[in-house]
Design a protein around this motif. Structure first.
Motif, PDB file in Angstrom:
ATOM      1  N   THR A  80       0.851  -1.193   0.000  1.00  0.00           N
ATOM      2  CA  THR A  80       0.000   0.000   0.000  1.00  0.00           C
ATOM      3  C   THR A  80       0.889   1.246   0.000  1.00  0.00           C
ATOM      4  O   THR A  80       1.853   1.328   0.761  1.00  0.00           O
ATOM      5  CB  THR A  80      -0.922   0.006   1.230  1.00  0.00           C
ATOM      6  OG1 THR A  80      -1.774  -1.134   1.163  1.00  0.00           O
ATOM      7  CG2 THR A  80      -1.774   1.265   1.278  1.00  0.00           C
ATOM      8  N   THR A  81       0.564   2.212  -0.841  1.00  0.00           N
ATOM      9  CA  THR A  81       1.414   3.394  -1.004  1.00  0.00           C
ATOM     10  C   THR A  81       0.635   4.675  -0.731  1.00  0.00           C
ATOM     11  O   THR A  81      -0.595   4.725  -0.851  1.00  0.00           O
ATOM     12  CB  THR A  81       1.996   3.469  -2.422  1.00  0.00           C
ATOM     13  OG1 THR A  81       0.920   3.558  -3.368  1.00  0.00           O
ATOM     14  CG2 THR A  81       2.852   2.247  -2.722  1.00  0.00           C
ATOM     15  N   VAL A 138      -2.420  10.734  -1.565  1.00  0.00           N
ATOM     16  CA  VAL A 138      -3.301   9.809  -2.273  1.00  0.00           C
ATOM     17  C   VAL A 138      -2.846   8.395  -1.956  1.00  0.00           C
ATOM     18  O   VAL A 138      -1.688   8.022  -2.207  1.00  0.00           O
ATOM     19  CB  VAL A 138      -3.277  10.062  -3.792  1.00  0.00           C
ATOM     20  CG1 VAL A 138      -4.182   9.056  -4.504  1.00  0.00           C
ATOM     21  CG2 VAL A 138      -3.728  11.491  -4.093  1.00  0.00           C
ATOM     22  N   LEU A 139      -3.756   7.590  -1.379  1.00  0.00           N
ATOM     23  CA  LEU A 139      -3.453   6.239  -0.920  1.00  0.00           C
ATOM     24  C   LEU A 139      -4.038   5.217  -1.889  1.00  0.00           C
ATOM     25  O   LEU A 139      -5.200   5.329  -2.301  1.00  0.00           O
ATOM     26  CB  LEU A 139      -4.013   5.985   0.476  1.00  0.00           C
ATOM     27  CG  LEU A 139      -3.232   6.543   1.674  1.00  0.00           C
ATOM     28  CD1 LEU A 139      -3.176   8.062   1.649  1.00  0.00           C
ATOM     29  CD2 LEU A 139      -3.847   6.054   2.981  1.00  0.00           C
ATOM     30  N   ASP A 140      -3.225   4.212  -2.218  1.00  0.00           N
ATOM     31  CA  ASP A 140      -3.659   3.107  -3.066  1.00  0.00           C
ATOM     32  C   ASP A 140      -3.159   1.800  -2.470  1.00  0.00           C
ATOM     33  O   ASP A 140      -2.014   1.715  -1.991  1.00  0.00           O
ATOM     34  CB  ASP A 140      -3.097   3.249  -4.484  1.00  0.00           C
ATOM     35  CG  ASP A 140      -3.751   4.375  -5.255  1.00  0.00           C
ATOM     36  OD1 ASP A 140      -4.888   4.186  -5.733  1.00  0.00           O
ATOM     37  OD2 ASP A 140      -3.117   5.450  -5.368  1.00  0.00           O
ATOM     38  N   GLY A 141      -4.003   0.781  -2.500  1.00  0.00           N
ATOM     39  CA  GLY A 141      -3.586  -0.521  -2.010  1.00  0.00           C
ATOM     40  C   GLY A 141      -4.759  -1.326  -1.485  1.00  0.00           C
ATOM     41  O   GLY A 141      -5.928  -1.007  -1.741  1.00  0.00           O
ATOM     42  N   GLY A 171     -13.249   6.293  -2.496  1.00  0.00           N
ATOM     43  CA  GLY A 171     -12.191   5.339  -2.792  1.00  0.00           C
ATOM     44  C   GLY A 171     -11.904   4.367  -1.674  1.00  0.00           C
ATOM     45  O   GLY A 171     -11.190   3.372  -1.874  1.00  0.00           O
ATOM     46  N   ALA A 203     -10.310  -1.916   0.372  1.00  0.00           N
ATOM     47  CA  ALA A 203      -9.705  -1.450  -0.876  1.00  0.00           C
ATOM     48  C   ALA A 203      -9.488   0.057  -0.778  1.00  0.00           C
ATOM     49  O   ALA A 203     -10.368   0.799  -0.326  1.00  0.00           O
ATOM     50  CB  ALA A 203     -10.615  -1.774  -2.053  1.00  0.00           C
ATOM     51  N   LEU A 204      -8.308   0.497  -1.188  1.00  0.00           N
ATOM     52  CA  LEU A 204      -7.944   1.917  -1.198  1.00  0.00           C
ATOM     53  C   LEU A 204      -7.647   2.300  -2.646  1.00  0.00           C
ATOM     54  O   LEU A 204      -6.608   1.933  -3.201  1.00  0.00           O
ATOM     55  CB  LEU A 204      -6.720   2.154  -0.317  1.00  0.00           C
ATOM     56  CG  LEU A 204      -6.887   1.753   1.153  1.00  0.00           C
ATOM     57  CD1 LEU A 204      -5.533   1.506   1.803  1.00  0.00           C
ATOM     58  CD2 LEU A 204      -7.661   2.818   1.910  1.00  0.00           C
ATOM     59  N   ASP A 205      -8.586   2.987  -3.245  1.00  0.00           N
ATOM     60  CA  ASP A 205      -8.493   3.319  -4.668  1.00  0.00           C
ATOM     61  C   ASP A 205      -8.426   4.831  -4.814  1.00  0.00           C
ATOM     62  O   ASP A 205      -9.445   5.531  -4.811  1.00  0.00           O
ATOM     63  CB  ASP A 205      -9.704   2.756  -5.409  1.00  0.00           C
ATOM     64  CG  ASP A 205      -9.645   2.995  -6.910  1.00  0.00           C
ATOM     65  OD1 ASP A 205      -8.582   3.429  -7.409  1.00  0.00           O
ATOM     66  OD2 ASP A 205     -10.657   2.754  -7.578  1.00  0.00           O
ATOM     67  N   ALA A 206      -7.195   5.339  -4.904  1.00  0.00           N
ATOM     68  CA  ALA A 206      -6.977   6.794  -5.026  1.00  0.00           C
ATOM     69  C   ALA A 206      -7.699   7.551  -3.917  1.00  0.00           C
ATOM     70  O   ALA A 206      -8.423   8.523  -4.170  1.00  0.00           O
ATOM     71  CB  ALA A 206      -7.398   7.291  -6.399  1.00  0.00           C
ATOM     72  N   ARG A 258      -7.984  10.148  -1.327  1.00  0.00           N
ATOM     73  CA  ARG A 258      -7.321  11.439  -1.166  1.00  0.00           C
ATOM     74  C   ARG A 258      -7.618  12.013   0.223  1.00  0.00           C
ATOM     75  O   ARG A 258      -8.780  12.166   0.608  1.00  0.00           O
ATOM     76  CB  ARG A 258      -7.783  12.417  -2.242  1.00  0.00           C
ATOM     77  CG  ARG A 258      -7.112  13.792  -2.196  1.00  0.00           C
ATOM     78  CD  ARG A 258      -7.601  14.649  -3.357  1.00  0.00           C
ATOM     79  NE  ARG A 258      -7.138  14.113  -4.639  1.00  0.00           N
ATOM     80  CZ  ARG A 258      -5.993  14.438  -5.216  1.00  0.00           C
ATOM     81  NH1 ARG A 258      -5.173  15.304  -4.615  1.00  0.00           N
ATOM     82  NH2 ARG A 258      -5.660  13.907  -6.375  1.00  0.00           N
TER      83      ARG A 258
END
Length: 396
Positions: free
Chosen positions: A150-151, A160-163, A206, A227-230, A232
């Protein structure tokens, strides 16, 4: 003499506790017996989380009770442990709730948050007006959080988190998630890949939490895929005081400490059920408790419950002095859960065929303890921690 009093007559725990500690324990025992036990078998059967108990736990002072200020009770470590013991004697799901809320989400904010973050969240979490979760574990990571994928990246003034995360307790119910992610920015950690924590309101676009179904354990609790989809969040969503994995690990140690006590509550409940059955069920013309092999099992179970609680008490006193080490926590977590499972298995044999039914709490505790054995560090992880401490060699 009741079953519980017969156990107490052999093991005089009260003599080792202060009046305040005993008061916390009795309040938690009353809550467990009056609010959880009457409904827990149905809740376990129906995989139902009883949301209305959250505010009641807050009103009782149990949420984040070991923390100071911001509406938290500021209780001692032993008092907190005793509350965990009594709640898990009813069911692991409710000690788990208190752990996730107080030892993970609230502790992360209390230890690493800004004053603004503490003021915004801790009072609401303490009363149960808000629920928190702690998003660390990933689908492929399991026991290896260093492999986190996860970033979090900077985009203007935002992050902005994704992972993806997995087995995140309370995530679908939570108002705020403590999300741990790798930050791709040299200004926020060595090499630009440091793990940092972020406070993410769960209504943020997200962020999606999906309860995991098909569980045969912890059925009265909620664990989720996240789920982390963009996703913010503003710059001030980052927890300023935590850099690297030492941050989430410190929170995990807070939760592991509660497990040391809690698992012994489940074990005590199983012992009580077996002891009661041994004096009321007759086979071959006499109570099964009159047989030497049954008495040997009961004695062995009592010894493990006593040893486990005494170890928990010792670790609690160390924690109150600020002298408790991660290795000592590993000793307690490894021993308590492993022995609680053995007590549950032995109790089931005394209950015979009836022991697999919901007429007794033993199979429910045994199923739950399989989850407790896995989360906050498996047996193997704690064995490796202790092996490293003994040899000076890491075998991870």
């Amino acid at each position: 003499m009741t079953t519980a009093s017969r156990i107490d007559s052999v093991f005089d725990l009260d003599g080792l506790l202060t009046a305040e500690e005993r008061d916390w324990q009795m309040r938690a025992r009353a809550f467990a017996q009056e609010r959880i036990l009457p409904v827990i078998d149905d809740d376990f059967e129906n995989a139902h989380f009883r949301h209305e108990l959250v505010g009641e736990l807050g009103a009782a002072g149990f949420l984040g009770m070991q923390l100071h200020g911001y509406g938290c009770a500021g209780a001692g470590a032993v008092s907190y442990g005793l509350v965990c013991l009594e709640l898990e004697a009813a069911d692991s799901s409710w000690r788990t709730f208190v752990s996730v809320q107080g030892s993970l989400a609230m502790s992360a904010i209390a230890m690493y948050g800004s004053e603004q973050q503490k003021q915004a969240w801790l009072p609401r979490l303490a009363t149960g007006d808000a629920i928190g979760c702690f998003a660390l574990t990933e689908p492929q990571g399991g026991s290896d959080p260093a492999a986190m994928t996860t970033t979090a990246r900077r985009d203007g003034d935002d992050w902005v988190l994704d992972g993806a995360k997995r087995w995140i307790g309370l995530a679908s119910l939570a108002d705020v998630a403590v999300v741990w992610a790798r930050v791709a920015d040299p200004a926020f950690g060595t090499g630009g890949r440091a793990v940092r924590g972020f406070l993410v309101p769960t209504t943020t676009p997200g962020f999606t939490a999906t309860p995991i179904t098909g569980k045969l354990s912890m059925r009265a609790s909620v664990q989720c895929d996240v789920a982390l989809d963009a996703v913010r969040v503003p710059a001030d969503a980052m927890l300023p005081g935590a850099t690297g994995l030492s941050g989430p690990f410190a929170c995990l140690n807070e939760a592991r400490y509660g497990i040391i006590w809690g698992a012994m509550g489940a074990a005590r409940c199983c012992l009580e059920a077996a002891l009661d059955r041994s004096t009321t069920r007759a086979v071959f013309g006499r109570p099964i408790g009159a047989n030497q092999l049954t008495q040997a099992k009961l004695a062995d179970m009592l010894v493990e419950v006593e040893k486990g609680i005494l170890l928990a008490l010792h670790l609690g006193r160390l924690k109150e002095r600020g002298a408790l080490t991660p290795e000592q926590i590993s000793v307690g977590k490894l021993n308590s859960v492993r022995e609680a499972l053995e007590v549950a298995h032995q109790a089931r044999t005394i209950l015979a065929g009836d022991g697999i039914t919901s007429a007794y709490p033993v199979m429910r505790h045994a199923a739950n303890l399989e989850s407790v054995r896995t989360y906050e560090g498996t047996d193997e992880i704690h064995q490796l921690i202790l092996g490293r401490a003994l040899t000076g060699i890491s075998a991870f």
